[in-house]
Design a protein around this motif. Structure first.
Motif, PDB file in Angstrom:
ATOM      1  N   LYS A   1       0.835  -1.189   0.000  1.00  0.00           N
ATOM      2  CA  LYS A   1       0.000   0.000   0.000  1.00  0.00           C
ATOM      3  C   LYS A   1       0.873   1.243   0.000  1.00  0.00           C
ATOM      4  N   GLU A   2       0.477   2.208  -0.773  1.00  0.00           N
ATOM      5  CA  GLU A   2       1.185   3.493  -0.797  1.00  0.00           C
ATOM      6  C   GLU A   2       0.727   4.329   0.385  1.00  0.00           C
ATOM      7  N   LYS A   3       1.652   5.103   0.943  1.00  0.00           N
ATOM      8  CA  LYS A   3       1.302   6.010   2.027  1.00  0.00           C
ATOM      9  C   LYS A   3       0.459   7.144   1.464  1.00  0.00           C
ATOM     10  N   VAL A   4      -0.538   7.532   2.226  1.00  0.00           N
ATOM     11  CA  VAL A   4      -1.427   8.607   1.769  1.00  0.00           C
ATOM     12  C   VAL A   4      -1.086   9.883   2.484  1.00  0.00           C
TER      13      VAL A   4
END
Length: 66
Positions: free
Chosen positions: A63-66
């Motif tokens: 997951k990419e950091k938001v």
């Protein structure tokens, strides 16, 4: 990657497709590398059962950091 549950309820993530061993009541790595699997929290993926005909193929997604 694949996940499979042993007869005793332990859940494992395998790098390669695993093979069911009824004599040992567990799934075995499909490779000769003893380090190509990881024991997971057994409460994860309750739909994966010992009675399954084959391991369940899964995809690991970062997951990419938001």
């Amino acid at each position: 990657m694949y996940v499979a549950r042993d007869k005793d309820g332990d859940l494992y993530l395998y790098k390669e497709q695993s093979v069911k061993n009824d004599n040992w009541e567990s799934w075995q790595s499909g490779s000769d590398n003893p380090h190509d699997y990881l024991k997971l929290d057994p409460s994860l993926l309750p739909e994966v059962k010992w009675e399954d005909e084959g391991p369940t193929e899964v995809e690991l997604v970062k997951k990419e950091k938001v």
